[in-house]
Scaffold this motif. Sequence first.
Motif, PDB file in Angstrom:
ATOM      1  N   MET A   1     -12.308   6.016 -12.098  1.00 53.59           N
ATOM      2  CA  MET A   1     -12.366   6.781 -10.879  1.00 53.59           C
ATOM      3  C   MET A   1     -11.939   5.870  -9.717  1.00 53.59           C
ATOM      4  N   VAL A   2     -11.207   6.424  -8.769  1.00 50.68           N
ATOM      5  CA  VAL A   2     -10.695   5.669  -7.638  1.00 50.68           C
ATOM      6  C   VAL A   2     -11.552   5.912  -6.406  1.00 50.68           C
ATOM      7  N   GLY A   3     -11.889   4.842  -5.711  1.00 49.75           N
ATOM      8  CA  GLY A   3     -12.583   4.923  -4.426  1.00 49.75           C
ATOM      9  C   GLY A   3     -11.564   4.754  -3.311  1.00 49.75           C
ATOM     10  N   TRP A   4     -11.755   3.756  -2.475  1.00 48.92           N
ATOM     11  CA  TRP A   4     -10.806   3.495  -1.390  1.00 48.92           C
ATOM     12  C   TRP A   4      -9.447   3.170  -2.006  1.00 48.92           C
ATOM     13  N   HIS A   5      -8.389   3.706  -1.396  1.00 49.27           N
ATOM     14  CA  HIS A   5      -7.046   3.418  -1.887  1.00 49.27           C
ATOM     15  C   HIS A   5      -6.051   3.609  -0.759  1.00 49.27           C
ATOM     16  N   ASP A   6      -4.896   3.013  -0.928  1.00 46.43           N
ATOM     17  CA  ASP A   6      -3.778   3.189  -0.015  1.00 46.43           C
ATOM     18  C   ASP A   6      -2.530   3.287  -0.870  1.00 46.43           C
ATOM     19  N   GLU A   7      -1.835   4.400  -0.753  1.00 45.68           N
ATOM     20  CA  GLU A   7      -0.617   4.627  -1.535  1.00 45.68           C
ATOM     21  C   GLU A   7       0.620   4.100  -0.803  1.00 45.68           C
ATOM     22  N   LEU A   8       0.390   3.368   0.295  1.00 43.78           N
ATOM     23  CA  LEU A   8       1.412   2.603   1.025  1.00 43.78           C
ATOM     24  C   LEU A   8       2.585   3.443   1.509  1.00 43.78           C
ATOM     25  N   ASN A   9       2.265   4.530   2.184  1.00 39.49           N
ATOM     26  CA  ASN A   9       3.293   5.381   2.766  1.00 39.49           C
ATOM     27  C   ASN A   9       3.556   5.070   4.239  1.00 39.49           C
ATOM     28  N   SER A  10       2.759   4.201   4.850  1.00 42.17           N
ATOM     29  CA  SER A  10       2.937   3.910   6.266  1.00 42.17           C
ATOM     30  C   SER A  10       2.694   2.427   6.547  1.00 42.17           C
ATOM     31  N   VAL A  11       3.628   1.797   7.240  1.00 39.97           N
ATOM     32  CA  VAL A  11       3.430   0.399   7.614  1.00 39.97           C
ATOM     33  C   VAL A  11       2.470   0.274   8.784  1.00 39.97           C
ATOM     34  N   LYS A  12       2.208   1.350   9.496  1.00 39.82           N
ATOM     35  CA  LYS A  12       1.344   1.311  10.686  1.00 39.82           C
ATOM     36  C   LYS A  12      -0.100   0.926  10.358  1.00 39.82           C
ATOM     37  N   LEU A  13      -0.519   1.163   9.132  1.00 44.09           N
ATOM     38  CA  LEU A  13      -1.898   0.875   8.750  1.00 44.09           C
ATOM     39  C   LEU A  13      -2.127  -0.603   8.430  1.00 44.09           C
ATOM     40  N   TRP A  14      -1.070  -1.347   8.207  1.00 49.47           N
ATOM     41  CA  TRP A  14      -1.149  -2.758   7.845  1.00 49.47           C
ATOM     42  C   TRP A  14      -0.568  -3.593   8.980  1.00 49.47           C
ATOM     43  N   GLN A  15      -1.245  -4.683   9.329  1.00 48.23           N
ATOM     44  CA  GLN A  15      -0.809  -5.560  10.413  1.00 48.23           C
ATOM     45  C   GLN A  15      -0.376  -6.905   9.842  1.00 48.23           C
TER      46      GLN A  15
END
Length: 168
Positions: free
Chosen positions: A1-15
Amino acid sequence: MVGWHDELNSVKLWQPLEIGNKPTVSVPIAGALRMDLGKVPAGWPYEYQWSGVTRDAMVDVGRFPFLSANVSHLLGGYAHMGIDVLDVAGNAVKHFRSSTLQAGGVTFIDLSSSLDPAIYRLRLRLIVGGSNEGCYATYTWVRFTSAKDGERMRSDPNFRWIVEERHK
């Protein structure tokens, strides 16, 4: 089962990391975060270069202690992840690092034996490093999963089945 995840569709979320050598970050296609490090300037004092991006996340480590990330493409270097456990003031109190990939694949960090079951504020880092002539890495997802699913991924990184079970 998956909890927190990021499917990496936006560079805005990563600095970019707060270091002088920032990567060029792009999303060449949906679900692919690419970090490029170009050729270093003349007089670069190191034998290699590295950099990355960061993002904070609240994660229930009791339920989802297994962090994994898929690196689909890697050229001229290596990739790995880092995690800082943050206190209430935002200071890092513990540090973890995944194994290093030198080719595409899945990299892992298992927090189940290192942290008590609780919800933590974590600072995630996706790292690329390598040749001073230039290198890049493309990450396609980052996921915290249950320990059982984490072990299944270690034995068979054909991970598509995990996405389907994410909301159960």
